[in-house]
Design a protein around this motif. Structure first.
Motif, short mmCIF file in Angstrom:
data_model
loop_
_atom_site.label_atom_id
_atom_site.label_comp_id
_atom_site.label_asym_id
_atom_site.label_seq_id
_atom_site.Cartn_x
_atom_site.Cartn_y
_atom_site.Cartn_z
N ASN A 113 0.82 -1.21 0.00
CA ASN A 113 0.00 0.00 0.00
C ASN A 113 0.85 1.26 0.00
N ILE A 114 1.96 1.26 0.70
CA ILE A 114 2.86 2.42 0.69
C ILE A 114 3.49 2.55 -0.69
N GLU A 115 3.90 1.43 -1.29
CA GLU A 115 4.45 1.46 -2.65
C GLU A 115 3.45 2.06 -3.63
N ARG A 116 2.19 1.61 -3.54
CA ARG A 116 1.14 2.12 -4.43
C ARG A 116 0.96 3.63 -4.24
N PHE A 117 0.86 4.04 -2.99
CA PHE A 117 0.64 5.44 -2.68
C PHE A 117 1.78 6.30 -3.22
N ILE A 118 3.01 5.90 -2.96
CA ILE A 118 4.17 6.68 -3.41
C ILE A 118 4.24 6.72 -4.93
N ALA A 119 4.03 5.59 -5.59
CA ALA A 119 4.10 5.55 -7.05
C ALA A 119 3.09 6.52 -7.67
N PHE A 120 1.86 6.49 -7.20
CA PHE A 120 0.86 7.40 -7.75
C PHE A 120 1.08 8.84 -7.32
N ALA A 121 1.64 9.06 -6.14
CA ALA A 121 1.95 10.43 -5.72
C ALA A 121 3.02 11.04 -6.62
N VAL A 122 4.04 10.26 -6.94
CA VAL A 122 5.11 10.76 -7.83
C VAL A 122 4.56 11.06 -9.22
N VAL A 123 3.75 10.14 -9.74
CA VAL A 123 3.16 10.35 -11.07
C VAL A 123 2.20 11.54 -11.04
N GLY A 124 1.42 11.66 -9.98
CA GLY A 124 0.51 12.79 -9.87
C GLY A 124 1.25 14.11 -9.85
N ALA A 125 2.33 14.18 -9.08
CA ALA A 125 3.13 15.41 -9.04
C ALA A 125 3.73 15.72 -10.41
N ALA A 126 4.21 14.68 -11.08
CA ALA A 126 4.78 14.89 -12.42
C ALA A 126 3.73 15.42 -13.39
N PHE A 127 2.52 14.89 -13.33
CA PHE A 127 1.44 15.39 -14.20
C PHE A 127 1.09 16.84 -13.87
N ALA A 128 1.05 17.18 -12.59
CA ALA A 128 0.73 18.56 -12.20
C ALA A 128 1.79 19.52 -12.70
N LEU A 129 3.04 19.12 -12.65
CA LEU A 129 4.14 19.98 -13.11
C LEU A 129 4.23 19.99 -14.64
N ALA A 130 3.80 18.91 -15.27
CA ALA A 130 3.85 18.84 -16.73
C ALA A 130 2.72 19.63 -17.38
N TYR A 131 1.57 19.63 -16.76
CA TYR A 131 0.39 20.28 -17.33
C TYR A 131 -0.25 21.19 -16.28
N PRO A 132 0.42 22.26 -15.89
CA PRO A 132 -0.08 23.10 -14.78
C PRO A 132 -1.41 23.80 -15.07
N ARG A 133 -1.75 23.97 -16.31
CA ARG A 133 -3.02 24.64 -16.64
C ARG A 133 -4.16 23.66 -16.86
N MET A 161 -10.82 -2.93 -4.17
CA MET A 161 -11.26 -1.55 -4.04
C MET A 161 -10.31 -0.76 -3.15
N LEU A 162 -9.81 -1.36 -2.08
CA LEU A 162 -8.87 -0.65 -1.19
C LEU A 162 -7.62 -0.23 -1.94
N ASP A 163 -7.12 -1.10 -2.83
CA ASP A 163 -5.94 -0.75 -3.62
C ASP A 163 -6.22 0.47 -4.50
N ALA A 164 -7.40 0.51 -5.10
CA ALA A 164 -7.78 1.65 -5.94
C ALA A 164 -7.85 2.92 -5.10
N VAL A 165 -8.39 2.81 -3.90
CA VAL A 165 -8.50 3.99 -3.02
C VAL A 165 -7.11 4.50 -2.63
N VAL A 166 -6.20 3.58 -2.32
CA VAL A 166 -4.83 3.98 -1.97
C VAL A 166 -4.16 4.67 -3.17
N LYS A 167 -4.31 4.11 -4.36
CA LYS A 167 -3.72 4.70 -5.56
C LYS A 167 -4.32 6.07 -5.85
N MET A 168 -5.64 6.20 -5.72
CA MET A 168 -6.29 7.48 -5.97
C MET A 168 -5.87 8.51 -4.92
N SER A 169 -5.71 8.09 -3.68
CA SER A 169 -5.25 9.01 -2.63
C SER A 169 -3.84 9.50 -2.92
#
Length: 113
Positions: free
Chosen positions: A36-56, A86-94
């Motif tokens: 769950n920590i791996e999932r959370f971190i992986a999606f957090a890194v990708v989420g941050a990259a998307f926010a920085l790549a497409y700020p608008r 479902m819990l895995d999806a929630v962790v990834k979305m979080s």
């Protein structure tokens, strides 16, 4: 900040997550952290990259990251060696939401020179 680099990182990261999520369990990279920590971190890194790549396009990137998290869990149901929860999806979305928020805040409040 170089949005082209972040675009490459964002899409490559999403592809790596898809590979790790849908490949046979023996090919899944692991660490000493809980899944769950791996999932959370992986999606957090990708989420941050998307926010920085497409700020608008925050809402579009949010839709991409969240729908990918759900789609990957659904696709695991049809994979013979994987299982979707479902819990895995929630962790990834979080994680994705937290990463997008952090990336957006970094972009918004960084000093532009």
């Amino acid at each position: 900040m170089n949005s082209r680099l972040f675009r490459i990182l964002a899409w490559a990261g999403l592809a790596l997550i898809a590979f790790a999520t849908l490949s046979p369990i023996g090919l899944r990279p692991t660490s000493e952290l809980s899944p769950n920590i791996e999932r959370f971190i992986a999606f957090a890194v990708v989420g941050a990259a998307f926010a920085l790549a497409y700020p608008r396009h925050l809402w579009l990137t949010l839709a991409i990251v969240l729908s990918t998290a759900v789609a990957l869990e659904i696709l695991q149901i049809i994979s013979p060696s994987r299982h979707g929860h479902m819990l895995d999806a929630v962790v990834k979305m979080s994680g994705g939401t937290m990463g997008l928020t952090a990336g957006w805040l970094l972009q918004r409040f960084s000093v532009q020179r």
